[in-house]
Write an enzyme that holds these catalytic residues in place. Structure first.
Site, PDB file in Angstrom:
ATOM      1  N   GLN A  84      -4.890 -13.529 -20.591  1.00  0.00           N
ATOM      2  CA  GLN A  84      -3.855 -14.192 -19.780  1.00  0.00           C
ATOM      3  C   GLN A  84      -4.383 -14.661 -18.425  1.00  0.00           C
ATOM      4  OE1 GLN A  84      -0.936 -15.123 -20.742  1.00  0.00           O
ATOM      5  NE2 GLN A  84      -0.656 -13.942 -22.617  1.00  0.00           N
TER       6      GLN A  84
ATOM      7  N   CYS B 226       9.412  -8.692 -30.487  1.00  0.00           N
ATOM      8  CA  CYS B 226      10.659  -8.953 -31.162  1.00  0.00           C
ATOM      9  C   CYS B 226      10.407  -8.762 -32.651  1.00  0.00           C
ATOM     10  CB  CYS B 226      10.964 -10.418 -30.875  1.00  0.00           C
ATOM     11  SG  CYS B 226      12.597 -10.918 -31.190  1.00  0.00           S
TER      12      CYS B 226
ATOM     13  N   ALA C 270      -8.569 -19.081 -26.808  1.00  0.00           N
ATOM     14  CA  ALA C 270      -8.542 -20.518 -26.503  1.00  0.00           C
ATOM     15  C   ALA C 270      -7.133 -21.053 -26.272  1.00  0.00           C
ATOM     16  CB  ALA C 270      -9.208 -21.299 -27.639  1.00  0.00           C
ATOM     17  N   HIS C 271      -6.159 -20.550 -27.052  1.00  0.00           N
ATOM     18  CA  HIS C 271      -4.841 -21.197 -26.996  1.00  0.00           C
ATOM     19  C   HIS C 271      -4.023 -20.820 -25.760  1.00  0.00           C
ATOM     20  CE1 HIS C 271      -1.958 -18.001 -28.583  1.00  0.00           C
ATOM     21  NE2 HIS C 271      -3.106 -17.454 -28.907  1.00  0.00           N
TER      22      HIS C 271
ATOM     23  N   ASN D 216       0.452  -9.555 -19.887  1.00  0.00           N
ATOM     24  CA  ASN D 216       1.101 -10.708 -20.503  1.00  0.00           C
ATOM     25  C   ASN D 216       2.604 -10.745 -20.278  1.00  0.00           C
ATOM     26  OD1 ASN D 216       0.216  -8.470 -22.319  1.00  0.00           O
ATOM     27  ND2 ASN D 216       1.812  -9.313 -23.631  1.00  0.00           N
TER      28      ASN D 216
ATOM     29  N   GLY E 203      -8.208 -13.952 -29.766  1.00  0.00           N
ATOM     30  CA  GLY E 203      -8.345 -12.876 -28.787  1.00  0.00           C
ATOM     31  C   GLY E 203      -8.202 -11.525 -29.483  1.00  0.00           C
TER      32      GLY E 203
HETATM   33  N1  PLP Z   1      -4.461 -10.108 -25.193  1.00  0.00           N
HETATM   34  C1  PLP Z   1      -3.419 -10.523 -24.481  1.00  0.00           C
HETATM   35  C2  PLP Z   1      -3.198  -9.983 -23.107  1.00  0.00           C
HETATM   36  C3  PLP Z   1      -2.526 -11.456 -25.015  1.00  0.00           C
HETATM   37  O1  PLP Z   1      -1.478 -11.851 -24.286  1.00  0.00           O
HETATM   38  C4  PLP Z   1      -2.765 -11.950 -26.321  1.00  0.00           C
HETATM   39  C5  PLP Z   1      -1.819 -12.912 -26.938  1.00  0.00           C
HETATM   40  O2  PLP Z   1      -0.688 -13.024 -26.553  1.00  0.00           O
HETATM   41  C6  PLP Z   1      -3.886 -11.495 -27.021  1.00  0.00           C
HETATM   42  C7  PLP Z   1      -4.714 -10.570 -26.429  1.00  0.00           C
HETATM   43  C8  PLP Z   1      -4.184 -11.969 -28.410  1.00  0.00           C
HETATM   44  O3  PLP Z   1      -4.739 -13.266 -28.416  1.00  0.00           O
HETATM   45  P1  PLP Z   1      -4.660 -14.156 -29.729  1.00  0.00           P
HETATM   46  O4  PLP Z   1      -3.301 -14.760 -29.789  1.00  0.00           O
HETATM   47  O5  PLP Z   1      -5.743 -15.194 -29.563  1.00  0.00           O
HETATM   48  O6  PLP Z   1      -4.949 -13.261 -30.880  1.00  0.00           O
END
Ligand code: PLP
Length: 388
Positions: free
Chosen positions: A179, A327, A200-201, A151, A71
């Site tokens: 999210q 953190c 994906a995760h 998030n 992401g």
């Molecule tokens: N955008 C949001 C709102 C997220 O919560 C996260 C990951 O926590 C990301 C982007 C980044 O995604 P990735 O872990 O695949 O880099």
């Protein structure tokens, strides 16, 4: 009941069984998707099948899905002044973003610092649409980035209303739906998103895979982040992560099929979790509770309880939660999301995020309550001791 209760689904989800199977099957495929022979074509089929399923999750055309490594990379790819639309080849002059975006958006992608402007949020955690209207009026061709769901708090943003404002001002809208996807309806057309990020995760796929989706082929990113071979229609060079992408497709299909039922179940569990929390600690503050939120997320704080203390205490009781904020070296930084919401400094380092998923059960909620009761009791005894 299992040994531990996992309540950190917004950090990452377990891989769905369908995704694990797709991943394992794809690992047995030897070909490179760019090769023309039968082995290569088998790998290509896996990638294109996954593209269909990821596109369907967000109501897009498969040809508008570009796979990335995360992401984060999809956000970086999207946030560039060099986005062309049919009939307009001039660069985007400003990046406007909500003050509560994920750090991968907050970093500003490929915009210069002085071209980046914040849009404030209200105390409920939702973007201030009047401030957005004012900000787009000051730009000539803005790119605006607004997340669909936060998030930390889970608060949903009024993306469709924002899209109308942005488009009326000649701007483009990027939506970080990392999210939200698989948890709430997420249709690109209904949202009015020009670009949309997925990971994906967060939906039961593998870590290290994401996608940037565009609204149609009238949108073109003129400066891809990774150049080289012509993979992903020259938008993202590098041999595709075939197993990760195949698992992403399987996870997207499962998330789409199960979304409504899962959302209802999670929402009921989350209500029970919050009700119990308030019974044990009536002073606990649940952030964004007045706004529409993801069905799986609670962010709360209790004055006097540091997030890192709570996270460790929960962990010792077999409960995995996280601090809402970032953190570093084990010390929780004040949350930029809570700060943007105007939360009192006494609570800024105290946000404890509890996020649920499709394996969460009532027994997990009970374990959460008993762990919190123990912590809250110990704390009030400590306070009485100090007062005595
Ligand atoms: N955008 C949001 C709102 C997220 O919560 C996260 C990951 O926590 C990301 C982007 C980044 O995604 P990735 O872990 O695949 O880099």
């Amino acid at each position: 009941m299992s040994e531990r209760s996992y309540f950190d689904w917004n950090a990452t989800t377990p891989m769905r069984e369908e995704a694990q199977r797709a991943f394992a099957d794809a690992m047995a495929v030897v070909g490179n998707p760019s090769s023309v022979h039968a082995e290569g074509r088998s790998a290509r089929r896996l990638v294109e099948h996954a593209r269909d399923d990821v596109a369907a999750l967000v109501g897009a055309r498969p040809a508008d899905v570009f796979f990335t490594s995360s992401g984060t990379e999809a956000n970086m790819l999207a946030l560039t002044p060099a986005i062309e639309t049919v009939g307009e080849r001039r660069v985007r002059d400003r990046l406007l973003m909500s003050a509560i975006e994920h750090s991968s958006v907050r970093s500003g992608g490929r915009f210069l610092r002085d071209a980046i402007f914040d849009i404030p949020v209200g105390g409920d955690g939702q973007i201030d649409l009047d401030a957005l209207s004012d900000a787009v009026a000051k730009a000539s061709r803005p790119l605006v980035s607004i997340m669909l769901a936060n998030n930390e708090t889970g608060v949903l943003q009024p993306v469709a209303a924002a899209a109308a404002i942005v488009h009326a001002a000649g701007g483009l809208l990027h939506v970080d739906a990392v999210q939200a996807a698989g948890r709430i309806p997420c249709d690109m057309g209904a949202l009015g998103a020009d670009l949309l990020t997925l990971s994906a995760h967060k939906i039961g796929g593998a870590k290290g895979v994401g996608a940037l989706v565009r609204r149609g082929d009238d949108i073109h990113i003129a400066d891809p982040l990774i150049r080289g071979g012509g993979q992903e229609r020259s938008m993202r060079a590098g041999t595709e992560n075939v197993a990760g992408i195949a698992a992403f497709g399987a996870a997207a299909a499962a998330a789409r099929n199960g979304r409504a039922v899962e959302a209802e179940r999670m929402s009921a569990l989350r209500s029970a979790l919050e009700a119990g929390l308030k019974t044990i600690s009536p002073q606990a503050v649940i952030f964004g509770a007045g706004a529409e939120r993801l069905p799986n997320t609670t962010l709360f704080a209790l004055e006097g309880v540091k997030a890192e203390t709570a996270v460790i205490a929960f962990d010792l009781e077999g409960v995995a939660v996280s601090s809402g904020a970032a953190c570093s070296s084990g010390k929780v930084q004040p949350s930029h999301v809570l700060a943007a919401m105007g939360i009192s400094p006494a609570l800024l380092r105290g946000g404890v995020r509890v996020s649920l998923g499709w394996t969460t059960t009532e027994a997990d909620i009970e374990r959460f309550h008993s762990a919190w009761r123990k912590l809250a009791t110990a704390l009030s005894k400590e306070r009485q001791g100090v007062a005595a």
